[in-house]
Design a protein around this motif. Sequence first.
Motif, mmCIF file in Angstrom:
data_model
loop_
_atom_site.group_PDB
_atom_site.id
_atom_site.type_symbol
_atom_site.label_atom_id
_atom_site.label_comp_id
_atom_site.label_asym_id
_atom_site.label_seq_id
_atom_site.Cartn_x
_atom_site.Cartn_y
_atom_site.Cartn_z
ATOM 1 N N LYS A 109 8.385 -4.849 9.878
ATOM 2 C CA LYS A 109 7.357 -3.822 9.666
ATOM 3 C C LYS A 109 6.609 -3.987 8.345
ATOM 4 O O LYS A 109 5.451 -3.602 8.248
ATOM 5 C CB LYS A 109 7.973 -2.420 9.731
ATOM 6 N N VAL A 110 7.291 -4.513 7.331
ATOM 7 C CA VAL A 110 6.655 -4.652 6.015
ATOM 8 C C VAL A 110 6.817 -6.102 5.531
ATOM 9 O O VAL A 110 7.613 -6.389 4.642
ATOM 10 C CB VAL A 110 7.269 -3.672 4.984
ATOM 11 N N VAL A 134 5.925 4.372 1.440
ATOM 12 C CA VAL A 134 6.540 5.455 2.217
ATOM 13 C C VAL A 134 7.556 4.864 3.196
ATOM 14 O O VAL A 134 8.674 5.379 3.344
ATOM 15 C CB VAL A 134 5.459 6.288 2.955
ATOM 16 N N THR A 135 7.190 3.759 3.848
ATOM 17 C CA THR A 135 8.098 3.085 4.775
ATOM 18 C C THR A 135 9.349 2.619 4.046
ATOM 19 O O THR A 135 10.470 2.779 4.548
ATOM 20 C CB THR A 135 7.393 1.892 5.459
ATOM 21 N N LYS A 163 0.858 -1.184 0.000
ATOM 22 C CA LYS A 163 0.000 0.000 0.000
ATOM 23 C C LYS A 163 0.898 1.240 0.000
ATOM 24 O O LYS A 163 2.109 1.133 0.161
ATOM 25 C CB LYS A 163 -0.905 -0.024 1.223
ATOM 26 N N VAL A 164 0.296 2.391 -0.144
ATOM 27 C CA VAL A 164 1.046 3.642 -0.162
ATOM 28 C C VAL A 164 1.870 3.785 1.115
ATOM 29 O O VAL A 164 3.033 4.180 1.081
ATOM 30 C CB VAL A 164 0.100 4.856 -0.353
ATOM 31 N N LYS A 165 1.277 3.438 2.246
ATOM 32 C CA LYS A 165 1.977 3.504 3.536
ATOM 33 C C LYS A 165 3.248 2.639 3.497
ATOM 34 O O LYS A 165 4.299 3.037 4.003
ATOM 35 C CB LYS A 165 1.040 3.030 4.648
ATOM 36 N N ASP A 166 3.158 1.473 2.882
ATOM 37 C CA ASP A 166 4.318 0.587 2.772
ATOM 38 C C ASP A 166 5.397 1.202 1.892
ATOM 39 O O ASP A 166 6.588 1.095 2.188
ATOM 40 C CB ASP A 166 3.908 -0.777 2.202
#
Length: 192
Positions: free
Chosen positions: A58-59, A11-12, A6-9
């Motif tokens: 985290k991912v 960014v991470t 996802k976008v959050k991933d």
Amino acid sequence: MKQQLKVKDLVTIGIFAVIYFILMFALGMIGMVPILFLLYPTLLGLVSGVLIMLFMAKVPKPWALFILGMITPLGMFAMGHTYVLPVHALVVMLVAELIRRAGSYRSFKADALAFGVFNTWICGSLMQMLLAKEEYLEMCAMMGDDYVKGLERLITYPHMALVYLGAFVGALLGALIGRAMLKKHFAKAGVI
């Protein structure tokens, strides 16, 4: 269950890539002395183990490690390194991704093994001397003749076998350190 990035991933991944690049660059300063350049992949694995193991915790999704692992070599290629570096990294990252997939993105053993393989991407930087010597020497010329001659003497196929082994073992040790740190600090703090 199919997990997609996802976008959050993404960014991470970007944040971890920046931290990894800074860590890699700072540690890379030891390469100013040619003999230490051969130890660099081992030290990078030891030092970046906490960061990469935290990232994988985290991912835990397909292609996350692959994307993280390709950002730096592609950036280095854009800054003047030869084609050897991104091609080498592509092969290494695909293998690391397959190892993580075999562990369903949740196995410490698979993640540690994947990190061991992942960490060998930096060996591609030295392999440029063997596979694209003229272009690599031209890039290194700004360091001076003594530096270039030192690299030519040190970077051989037998030495590279040891460098790859060191990179892999250093990363495995870094993964163990990372796992201990994750349990001791990051899990308690609620980061993962």
